[in-house]
Structure formats: structure tokens, C-alpha cells
Design a protein around this motif. Structure first.
Motif, PDB file in Angstrom:
ATOM      1  N   ALA A   1      19.674  47.521 125.777  1.00  0.00           N
ATOM      2  CA  ALA A   1      19.218  45.981 125.345  1.00  0.00           C
ATOM      3  C   ALA A   1      20.711  46.260 124.223  1.00  0.00           C
ATOM      4  O   ALA A   1      21.237  45.183 124.468  1.00  0.00           O
ATOM      5  CB  ALA A   1      18.302  46.297 125.675  1.00  0.00           C
ATOM      6  N   SER A   2      20.086  47.481 123.163  1.00  0.00           N
ATOM      7  CA  SER A   2      20.968  47.182 122.203  1.00  0.00           C
ATOM      8  C   SER A   2      22.617  47.191 122.913  1.00  0.00           C
ATOM      9  O   SER A   2      22.913  46.025 121.916  1.00  0.00           O
ATOM     10  CB  SER A   2      20.556  48.618 121.487  1.00  0.00           C
ATOM     11  OG  SER A   2      21.368  48.624 120.250  1.00  0.00           O
TER      12      SER A   2
ATOM     13  N   TRP B   1      21.889  46.624 114.905  1.00  0.00           N
ATOM     14  CA  TRP B   1      20.739  46.787 116.507  1.00  0.00           C
ATOM     15  C   TRP B   1      20.651  48.666 116.530  1.00  0.00           C
ATOM     16  O   TRP B   1      19.961  48.952 118.127  1.00  0.00           O
ATOM     17  CB  TRP B   1      22.007  45.878 117.473  1.00  0.00           C
ATOM     18  CG  TRP B   1      22.190  44.842 117.340  1.00  0.00           C
ATOM     19  CD1 TRP B   1      22.837  44.146 117.080  1.00  0.00           C
ATOM     20  CD2 TRP B   1      20.960  43.948 118.057  1.00  0.00           C
ATOM     21  NE1 TRP B   1      22.371  42.577 117.729  1.00  0.00           N
ATOM     22  CE2 TRP B   1      21.345  43.085 117.648  1.00  0.00           C
ATOM     23  CE3 TRP B   1      19.684  44.559 118.581  1.00  0.00           C
ATOM     24  CZ2 TRP B   1      20.780  41.290 117.754  1.00  0.00           C
ATOM     25  CZ3 TRP B   1      18.349  43.102 118.469  1.00  0.00           C
ATOM     26  CH2 TRP B   1      19.463  42.023 118.157  1.00  0.00           C
TER      27      TRP B   1
ATOM     28  N   GLY C   1      13.537  43.740 127.304  1.00  0.00           N
ATOM     29  CA  GLY C   1      15.326  42.786 126.268  1.00  0.00           C
ATOM     30  C   GLY C   1      14.336  41.965 125.141  1.00  0.00           C
ATOM     31  O   GLY C   1      16.036  42.331 124.363  1.00  0.00           O
TER      32      GLY C   1
ATOM     33  N   ALA D   1      15.818  42.781 121.309  1.00  0.00           N
ATOM     34  CA  ALA D   1      16.978  41.121 121.136  1.00  0.00           C
ATOM     35  C   ALA D   1      16.869  40.995 119.398  1.00  0.00           C
ATOM     36  O   ALA D   1      17.393  40.455 118.555  1.00  0.00           O
ATOM     37  CB  ALA D   1      17.167  39.983 122.091  1.00  0.00           C
TER      38      ALA D   1
ATOM     39  N   ALA E   1      23.574  43.730 123.800  1.00  0.00           N
ATOM     40  CA  ALA E   1      23.559  42.636 122.784  1.00  0.00           C
ATOM     41  C   ALA E   1      24.301  42.559 121.744  1.00  0.00           C
ATOM     42  O   ALA E   1      24.895  41.646 121.909  1.00  0.00           O
ATOM     43  CB  ALA E   1      21.627  42.496 122.086  1.00  0.00           C
TER      44      ALA E   1
ATOM     45  N   ALA F   1      20.464  41.622 126.488  1.00  0.00           N
ATOM     46  CA  ALA F   1      19.670  42.795 126.671  1.00  0.00           C
ATOM     47  C   ALA F   1      18.928  42.999 127.448  1.00  0.00           C
ATOM     48  O   ALA F   1      18.263  43.992 127.504  1.00  0.00           O
ATOM     49  CB  ALA F   1      18.408  42.719 124.824  1.00  0.00           C
TER      50      ALA F   1
ATOM     51  N   SER G   1      15.449  50.891 125.745  1.00  0.00           N
ATOM     52  CA  SER G   1      16.228  49.994 124.215  1.00  0.00           C
ATOM     53  C   SER G   1      17.073  50.463 123.942  1.00  0.00           C
ATOM     54  O   SER G   1      17.986  48.955 123.847  1.00  0.00           O
ATOM     55  CB  SER G   1      15.403  51.281 123.143  1.00  0.00           C
ATOM     56  OG  SER G   1      13.483  51.052 123.289  1.00  0.00           O
TER      57      SER G   1
ATOM     58  N   SER H   1      19.058  46.222 129.222  1.00  0.00           N
ATOM     59  CA  SER H   1      17.518  47.293 129.505  1.00  0.00           C
ATOM     60  C   SER H   1      16.941  47.774 130.875  1.00  0.00           C
ATOM     61  O   SER H   1      16.735  48.446 131.309  1.00  0.00           O
ATOM     62  CB  SER H   1      16.123  46.493 128.856  1.00  0.00           C
ATOM     63  OG  SER H   1      15.358  47.331 129.379  1.00  0.00           O
TER      64      SER H   1
END
Length: 342
Positions: free
Chosen positions: A102-103, A187, A254, A258, A106, A127, A99, A131
Motif C-alpha cells: 500500500a505504501s 510513507w 490500503g 494512505a 501511494a 494504496a 502495508s 496492498s
């Protein structure tokens, strides 16, 4: 077992209906449940009532409830699968850095990639890449000599999270516009307040397609529970299977992150509760975890919206306040944590 699973699924479906109704009715403006039903039924039949209440229910709260259900279900399914892949019930998309990765991806696109963001796919693709990179890094650091221990897994996840947190903080410092700073904070903490009808399709498709594919892999996931040698003996190429499922799981995570930001501990708590209810078989476990995750995140978001009204608490804060003590309890009762404590 089938009757037991059916009963659990029916109970969770009823809980989902009740939690969704509560989410639509409660908030800074409270709306009677019968009025909520009239508005929802009218919207579904094409004869939606007009007025302030109808706008609040249909335009503001309904997309948020649906996004919470999709994200909660997806994170719970992803957590269930990751726990099987690494054979550890302490695994979680947040704790393993998926997570956070992915953050971070993004956020990088939001601040520096305005051209890519304009095409609509820049944030989800970044993202997914973040991830996947985080999961691969944690997995590589935790696995040594063909084995993986809980201690190395947790320490690797914590290390990756620290690195990604520092990176996100650096991006926050370099952001030049207030809107970018607010987006970065979103995020980091996670939230469902930005849900819109036109943004629900992508996470819903990711959950439905990814969840369906993972459900077809229930038997190989069960084989992994027998261990590397046992799975090989039964004909499973564990290396290729793990790599493929890591990619699929990262894609789902991801896309969800997002849309919602990094929301932690859903993928840790819900699979554990689902496993206590229906056992470890993934054909029953995955649907139960999906419904449980949807209910949990809808209720967590309801608390986030109402606990300090009119101010709103990020839903990631609520899940962390619940999930942190749960993680410590899991860590304490685990018989395989000697690597952490020494």
C-alpha cells in the motif's frame, strides 16, 4: 464467556479514554487534564474556548488521536482476519507485505501521478492496489501443493518486502522535489503528524464499514480454524471466501496506509493479546482487537511525540522497536517454524 468479553471490552474502553486524555494533555506543551476536558466539551457543544491551548487540543492533537485510534483499530482487525485466513498467528499486514505494498502504491502516485492526486482518490486507490497485489503475491508464493507452512509464509513476506523497499528507494532517488522526498519518507516510516479533520472521514468509513462486514463473517472465519477439509465439510467454499475477504481486507489496509503510512506490527501483537484475553472466537475477538489496537497506537504515538521532544520519532519506529522482539518471541515459541531454520 460473554461476561468475560464484556469485562475486557469495558476495561479497554476505559483504557482508550485514559490514553486519549493523555494524548491530548501531553506533548511539548503540557495542558492540565481538566483544561483538556473543558476544551473538548466546549467543542462538542459548539462553544469551544479560544486561545492557544484550545487550538493545540482541538486543531492539532484531537485529529491525531482520532486518526491513531482508527488506524490502530483497523490494522488490528486486519491482522486478526489475515491470521485466520492463512491459519497462522505470525501473519500481519506489515509482515505479509500488505502495508508495504500500500505504501509503495501511494508513493508512486505522490511522485509521478500529480494529476490523479488532485482528484483526492489517487493515493487511496493506489494504496489499495499495492496492498492487494502484495497479499496475492505472498499468498501465491507461500502456498504450494495445497498447503502453506510458516516458513514459506515468512520467507515470501520478507521477499516481497525487500522488493517493495527497493522499489520505494528507487522512487525516492527519482523524486525531483524536496516535498516529494519528505512524503516518501513519511510513507516508509509511518506517522500521524499530518492528521487533519477533513481527512478523517475516509479512514473512519473504511474502518466502520469494513469492520462491520468482517464481524458478520465471524462464523466463517471460525470455520477456517478447523482447517480446509473441516471448513469444506461444514459448507464453506474456502477458495471464494478467502478471495473475497482478501479483497475487503486489502481495501481497509490500503485506505489506512494512505492516511498514516506503513506502520508495522500492530496487526501482529494486538490480535495475539486479544486472543489470550477472550479466546479465538471472532465474534468477541474482532471488537477486542479493534479497541486494543486503538489504545496501542495512541500510546505508541504519544511516546513518539514525547520521547525525544521537541523532535518527533516516526510512530512506525516505535511500533517496530516493540514489535520486533515480540515477533522473535512468537517465532521462537511457534512449533511450526522448521521451514525457516531448516
Amino acid at each position: 464467556m460473554r461476561l468475560r468479553t464484556g469485562a475486557v471490552l469495558a476495561a479497554l474502553a476505559a483504557a482508550l479514554a485514559v490514553s486519549a486524555t493523555a494524548g491530548l494533555a501531553l506533548g511539548p506543551v503540557r495542558i492540565a487534564p481538566d483544561r483538556v476536558f473543558d476544551i473538548v466539551l466546549g467543542g462538542l457543544t459548539g462553544d469551544r474556548p479560544t486561545g492557544a491551548f484550545a487550538s493545540i487540543v482541538w486543531d492539532v492533537r484531537m485529529p491525531r488521536i482520532l486518526l491513531g485510534a482508527v488506524v490502530g483499530a483497523g490494522l488490528a482487525v486486519a491482522g486478526t482476519v489475515l491470521q485466520a485466513l492463512v491459519r497462522n498467528q505470525l501473519a500481519d499486514p506489515f509482515l505479509l507485505g500488505a502495508s508495504s505494498g500500500a505504501s509503495a502504491g501511494a508513493v508512486l502516485v505522490i511522485v509521478f501521478g500529480t494529476a490523479a492526486t488532485g482528484f483526492g482518490m489517487g493515493v487511496p486507490l493506489a494504496a489499495f492496489a499495492g496492498s492487494m497485489a502484495a497479499l496475492v503475491a505472498v499468498y501465491a508464493m507461500a502456498r504450494r501443493g495445497g498447503t502453506m507452512t510458516t516458513g514459506r509464509l515468512i520467507l515470501a513476506g520478507v521477499a516481497v518486502q525487500y522488493i517493495l523497499s527497493a522499489f520505494t528507494s528507487l522512487v525516492l532517488v527519482l523524486a525531483s522535489h524536496p516535498d516529494q522526498i519528505r512524503s516518501v519518507l513519511f510513507w516508509t516510516l509511518g506517522g500521524l503528524g499530518g492528521a487533519r479533520w477533513d481527512e478523517l472521514a475516509l479512514p473512519a468509513v473504511a474502518l466502520l464499514v469494513g469492520g462491520a462486514l468482517l464481524l458478520t463473517l465471524a462464523r466463517p472465519l471460525d470455520l477456517l480454524l478447523a482447517g480446509e477439509e473441516g471448513a469444506h465439510t461444514l459448507g464453506l467454499d474456502t477458495g471464494r471466501f478467502r478471495a473475497a475477504v482478501f479483497v475487503l481486507t486489502s481495501l481497509v489496509i490500503g485506505v489506512l496506509v494512505a492516511c498514516s503510512g506503513a506502520i508495522g506490527f500492530v496487526g501482529l501483537m494486538v490480535p495475539h493479546a486479544a486472543r489470550m484475553a477472550v479466546g479465538a472466537g471472532h465474534r468477541a475477538l474482532l471488537p477486542v482487537a479493534a479497541l486494543g489496537g486503538a489504545v496501542f497506537l495512541i500510546l505508541a504515538d504519544l511516546i513518539a511525540r514525547t520521547a525525544a521532544a521537541p523532535e518527533e520519532i516516526p510512530v512506525g519506529v516505535v511500533t517496530a522497536l516493540v514489535g520486533g522482539p515480540f515477533f522473535l518471541w512468537m517465532l521462537r515459541r511457534s512449533s511450526r517454524t522448521e521451514g525457516v531454520t531448516g
